[in-house]
Design a protein around this motif. Structure first.
Motif, PDB file in Angstrom:
ATOM      1  N   PHE A  65       0.847  -1.195   0.000  1.00 19.50           N
ATOM      2  CA  PHE A  65       0.000   0.000   0.000  1.00 19.50           C
ATOM      3  C   PHE A  65       0.884   1.247   0.000  1.00 19.50           C
ATOM      4  CE2 PHE A  65      -2.487   3.383   1.904  1.00 19.50           C
ATOM      5  CZ  PHE A  65      -3.753   3.216   1.363  1.00 19.50           C
ATOM      6  N   MET A  66       1.905   1.229   0.822  1.00 19.49           N
ATOM      7  CA  MET A  66       2.834   2.363   0.888  1.00 19.49           C
ATOM      8  C   MET A  66       3.590   2.529  -0.425  1.00 19.49           C
ATOM      9  SD  MET A  66       4.285   1.881   4.786  1.00 19.49           S
ATOM     10  CE  MET A  66       5.373   3.301   4.684  1.00 19.49           C
ATOM     11  N   VAL A  67       3.966   1.416  -1.039  1.00 17.24           N
ATOM     12  CA  VAL A  67       4.649   1.479  -2.336  1.00 17.24           C
ATOM     13  C   VAL A  67       3.729   2.104  -3.380  1.00 17.24           C
ATOM     14  CG1 VAL A  67       5.563   0.093  -4.242  1.00 17.24           C
ATOM     15  CG2 VAL A  67       6.212  -0.447  -1.885  1.00 17.24           C
ATOM     16  N   GLY A  68       2.468   1.659  -3.385  1.00 17.22           N
ATOM     17  CA  GLY A  68       1.501   2.207  -4.335  1.00 17.22           C
ATOM     18  C   GLY A  68       1.263   3.687  -4.109  1.00 17.22           C
ATOM     19  N   ALA A  69       1.154   4.090  -2.839  1.00 13.70           N
ATOM     20  CA  ALA A  69       0.946   5.498  -2.513  1.00 13.70           C
ATOM     21  C   ALA A  69       2.152   6.337  -2.922  1.00 13.70           C
ATOM     22  CB  ALA A  69       0.676   5.651  -1.017  1.00 13.70           C
ATOM     23  N   THR A 121      -3.687 -10.055  -2.619  1.00 11.01           N
ATOM     24  CA  THR A 121      -3.856  -9.005  -1.611  1.00 11.01           C
ATOM     25  C   THR A 121      -2.741  -7.961  -1.699  1.00 11.01           C
ATOM     26  OG1 THR A 121      -2.735 -10.418   0.038  1.00 11.01           O
ATOM     27  CG2 THR A 121      -5.148 -10.464  -0.006  1.00 11.01           C
ATOM     28  N   SER A 122      -1.547  -8.374  -2.047  1.00 14.83           N
ATOM     29  CA  SER A 122      -0.433  -7.434  -2.154  1.00 14.83           C
ATOM     30  C   SER A 122      -0.631  -6.475  -3.323  1.00 14.83           C
ATOM     31  CB  SER A 122       0.889  -8.188  -2.306  1.00 14.83           C
ATOM     32  OG  SER A 122       1.163  -8.983  -1.170  1.00 14.83           O
ATOM     33  N   VAL A 123      -0.997  -7.020  -4.473  1.00 12.14           N
ATOM     34  CA  VAL A 123      -1.204  -6.180  -5.658  1.00 12.14           C
ATOM     35  C   VAL A 123      -2.391  -5.249  -5.457  1.00 12.14           C
ATOM     36  CG1 VAL A 123      -1.791  -6.171  -8.113  1.00 12.14           C
ATOM     37  CG2 VAL A 123      -0.139  -7.829  -7.231  1.00 12.14           C
ATOM     38  N   LEU A 124      -3.483  -5.775  -4.899  1.00  8.50           N
ATOM     39  CA  LEU A 124      -4.661  -4.950  -4.670  1.00  8.50           C
ATOM     40  C   LEU A 124      -4.356  -3.822  -3.683  1.00  8.50           C
ATOM     41  CD1 LEU A 124      -7.598  -4.438  -5.329  1.00  8.50           C
ATOM     42  CD2 LEU A 124      -8.251  -6.097  -3.568  1.00  8.50           C
ATOM     43  N   SER A 125      -3.542  -4.105  -2.685  1.00  6.94           N
ATOM     44  CA  SER A 125      -3.147  -3.068  -1.723  1.00  6.94           C
ATOM     45  C   SER A 125      -2.337  -1.975  -2.404  1.00  6.94           C
ATOM     46  CB  SER A 125      -2.333  -3.692  -0.586  1.00  6.94           C
ATOM     47  OG  SER A 125      -3.128  -4.548   0.194  1.00  6.94           O
ATOM     48  N   ALA A 126      -1.437  -2.360  -3.291  1.00  5.58           N
ATOM     49  CA  ALA A 126      -0.648  -1.367  -4.027  1.00  5.58           C
ATOM     50  C   ALA A 126      -1.558  -0.474  -4.871  1.00  5.58           C
ATOM     51  CB  ALA A 126       0.379  -2.068  -4.916  1.00  5.58           C
ATOM     52  N   LEU A 127      -2.543  -1.074  -5.518  1.00  2.98           N
ATOM     53  CA  LEU A 127      -3.490  -0.303  -6.325  1.00  2.98           C
ATOM     54  C   LEU A 127      -4.299   0.660  -5.458  1.00  2.98           C
ATOM     55  CD1 LEU A 127      -4.805  -3.164  -8.660  1.00  2.98           C
ATOM     56  CD2 LEU A 127      -3.257  -1.293  -9.292  1.00  2.98           C
TER      57      LEU A 127
END
Length: 231
Positions: A65-69, A121-127
């Motif tokens: 999530f932090m990476v995506g943000a 869950t990891s990919v969706l969190s990044a998005l």
């Protein structure tokens, strides 16, 4: 009018967050992919050794999530609060990513198990992190799209019952209501098939991206026409 449209679009994204969190928590081993407060709490309980409480997936969800943000912030650069082509790029990318995950879940025999579930869950969190970064940049008070705790505090503490003036109570109530209804919808889609809820989320975000882009383009054309008149 533009700010009202922005508010409406962020409320749609709040609904989609309710959906993805319900799908992640109920369908993918108690992982929140939009609300990171929930993941931090779950991670803390897991690290304390609470029975049947996951550690790996919440931890990875938080990191991604932090990476995506961060990636969203990098793409947005120094743009202001108005919708920009870069805003469209982020929301369109999130919509395409969610659509890809819907296909992935539909084709995977057991998408919630093992590495397959962790990947999802990891990919969706990044998005969701990238989406949250774009929504935050739009600066609509009380609507962050990913969490409503502060919204609930504002709704209660500024209410007439508390001696306040109930400022912005409608948008606050709508944000809470829509994330609730989103969670209901997400849980309901799990009873049919896991991919359906993600597909609905992808569609909702795509609609927001299209509407936002068209509105920004219309505004730019109007400003250009006005400038040519005064030139």
């Amino acid at each position: 009018m533009t700010r009202r449209l922005d508010l409406a679009m962020l409320l749609v994204l709040t609904f989609s967050t309710g959906m993805v969190d319900a799908i992640g928590y109920l369908g993918f081993d108690k992982v929140f992919t939009g609300n990171m407060t929930g993941n931090v709490v779950i991670l803390g309980m897991g690290l304390a050794g609470a029975e049947d409480t996951p550690v790996l997936r919440p931890a990875l969800a938080l990191v991604f999530f932090m990476v995506g943000a961060a990636l969203g912030g990098r793409i947005l650069g120094r743009i202001g609060e108005e919708w920009h082509t870069r805003t469209t790029t982020i929301f369109a990318g999130v919509a395409i990513g969610c659509a890809g995950l819907a296909v992935y879940v539909a084709l995977m025999p057991e998408p919630e198990v093992g590495l397959a579930g962790t990947f999802f869950t990891s990919v969706l969190s990044a998005l969701m992190g990238a989406q949250a970064a774009a929504a935050r940049r739009m600066k609509i008070a009380d609507v962050t799209t990913v969490v409503v705790t502060s919204t609930i505090v504002g709704l209660a503490s500024d209410s007439r019952l508390a001696g306040g003036d109930s400022v912005r109570w409608i948008r606050r109530a709508l944000a809470v209501f829509l994330i609730l209804i989103g969670a209901v919808a997400g849980a309901a889609t799990l009873m049919i098939n896991q991919w359906i809820g993600i597909a609905v989320v992808a569609l909702a975000i795509a609609v927001v991206a299209v509407i936002g882009h068209l509105a920004a383009r219309k505004r730019a054309l109007a400003e250009a026409a006005e400038a040519s008149v005064h030139a």
